[in-house]
Design an enzyme around this catalytic site. Sequence first.
Site, mmCIF file in Angstrom:
data_model
loop_
_atom_site.group_PDB
_atom_site.id
_atom_site.type_symbol
_atom_site.label_atom_id
_atom_site.label_comp_id
_atom_site.label_asym_id
_atom_site.label_seq_id
_atom_site.Cartn_x
_atom_site.Cartn_y
_atom_site.Cartn_z
ATOM 1 N N ASP A 1 0.821 -1.214 0.000
ATOM 2 C CA ASP A 1 0.000 0.000 0.000
ATOM 3 C C ASP A 1 0.852 1.260 0.000
ATOM 4 O O ASP A 1 0.510 2.250 -0.645
ATOM 5 C CB ASP A 1 -0.953 0.019 1.198
ATOM 6 C CG ASP A 1 -1.805 1.278 1.168
ATOM 7 O OD1 ASP A 1 -2.555 1.451 0.198
ATOM 8 O OD2 ASP A 1 -1.674 2.119 2.070
ATOM 9 N N ARG B 1 -0.249 6.245 -6.791
ATOM 10 C CA ARG B 1 -1.588 6.770 -7.101
ATOM 11 C C ARG B 1 -1.627 8.283 -6.934
ATOM 12 O O ARG B 1 -2.269 8.996 -7.709
ATOM 13 C CB ARG B 1 -2.630 6.105 -6.195
ATOM 14 C CG ARG B 1 -2.888 4.656 -6.566
ATOM 15 C CD ARG B 1 -3.672 3.946 -5.482
ATOM 16 N NE ARG B 1 -4.913 4.619 -5.183
ATOM 17 C CZ ARG B 1 -5.507 4.624 -3.987
ATOM 18 N NH1 ARG B 1 -4.961 3.990 -2.976
ATOM 19 N NH2 ARG B 1 -6.630 5.267 -3.819
ATOM 20 N N LYS C 1 -4.511 -2.138 5.403
ATOM 21 C CA LYS C 1 -3.790 -1.699 6.610
ATOM 22 C C LYS C 1 -4.531 -2.121 7.876
ATOM 23 O O LYS C 1 -3.911 -2.534 8.855
ATOM 24 C CB LYS C 1 -3.604 -0.174 6.579
ATOM 25 C CG LYS C 1 -2.574 0.244 5.514
ATOM 26 C CD LYS C 1 -2.480 1.748 5.368
ATOM 27 C CE LYS C 1 -3.650 2.308 4.623
ATOM 28 N NZ LYS C 1 -3.460 3.586 3.951
HETATM 29 N N1 URA Z 1 -6.733 6.728 2.712
HETATM 30 C C1 URA Z 1 -5.994 5.626 2.458
HETATM 31 O O1 URA Z 1 -5.378 5.046 3.339
HETATM 32 N N2 URA Z 1 -5.957 5.198 1.189
HETATM 33 C C2 URA Z 1 -6.617 5.777 0.183
HETATM 34 O O2 URA Z 1 -6.546 5.310 -0.933
HETATM 35 C C3 URA Z 1 -7.376 6.933 0.464
HETATM 36 C C4 URA Z 1 -7.422 7.383 1.753
#
Ligand code: URA
Length: 427
Positions: A163, A170, A189
Amino acid sequence: MTFHVVDLIRTKRDGGRLPDAAVDWLISSYTAGAVPDEQMASYLMAVVWRGMRPAELSRWTAAMVASGERLDLSGLGRPTVDKHSTGGVGDKVSLVLVPLVVACGAAVPQLAGRGLGHTGGTLDKMAAIPGWRASLAPERMRSVLTDVGGVIAAAGAGLAPADRKLYALRDVTGTVESIPLIASSIMSKKIAEGTSALVLDVKVGSGAFMTAQAPARELAETMVALGDVAGVRTEALLTGMDTPLGRTAGNALEVDEAVAALRGGGPADLVEVTVALARRMLTLAGLAGGPDPADVLAAGRAHDVWQRMVTAQGGDPDAPLPVAPHVETLPAPATGFLRRLDARAVGLVAWRLGAGRARQDDEVSAVAGVRWFAGLGERVVAGAPLLELHTDDPARLATARAALADAVEIADTPPSVQRLVLDHVHL
Ligand code: URA
């Protein structure tokens, strides 16, 4: 098994679905650096357009969890439950909620990231407390959870590393705004953190990620389903974020307000959202038959837990919080009822004053922020203080003030009563 990334991109581009083995391979190869950013960026853009089917998204999320460690929090002697907010302005709910739910009998292992953009992060607020440290080694986290019952700490680098890489990519490729990508990012997470149950606070309104209820509900339903597949009992509340929560936005200012709520006072809207989330968390943790969190909070019984949580992470809960060297007061422009205080504008003002960051590695100010002296529907008098801008740097005041241009509306009649808890999403 090895796959050709270009084939996977084409499959997604054309609306197809990747087999499970291809999902696993793509995530693990990207995390390991074997798939380059440009190919993953292309794949993510195809997901933005084509989405992911439920089974594919569950697999994608599981692969993100498997990219790192999944904490084992069994054997703590009390049920674990956490909360995640999609982010709002003045959202200091975790600071009150975590000790409250602990005071009601659960363990709360809240691991979080730092805030980005106009909504502040919980870790940044906690870091305004003198001495407090966000990082806790996994063994220490376990011992604090056993002794005190709650932690609010930084997620270590070993938790869902896929992530970390995907989010950074992203952020710079216009692929943040996708429900499956947001849902998998958040849930990977939370699943890796090891909590058994989770309540999501999906904020809706001008100060939130989602400004309309329909996509917010879709995001909530997607995350609730992902939690269920991963064995984490998950529910969501949709809560309003057209108006900022409480009376302050900014790190030290919000800690001060959270402590007032923990002592049994605090603004009514903050208390309402906190208690609604606490009730759902306790139900999911199997503790619904215990004392009502509204009573526990009003009696100040969560304050003792708060002090022990802060102390366990090196903080001094009795030390004075830092205060801004420059404070500018803005008077109400008219007499009447406060009809609108735009959450997005207030968040932007706090951010411009120094309370938030534009990039992950920016420093934030502990003292910068905004205080407002009236809540929605309350009477204000022309010339009396309405807003206060706090900053370390007076050069920031002019641009901050500019963001308030259309943020406040005062009318002869109060607005209609607005509900804060808009919806409850569960299986
Ligand atoms: N918070 C996150 O942890 N991930 C996202 O993609 C958007 C907000």
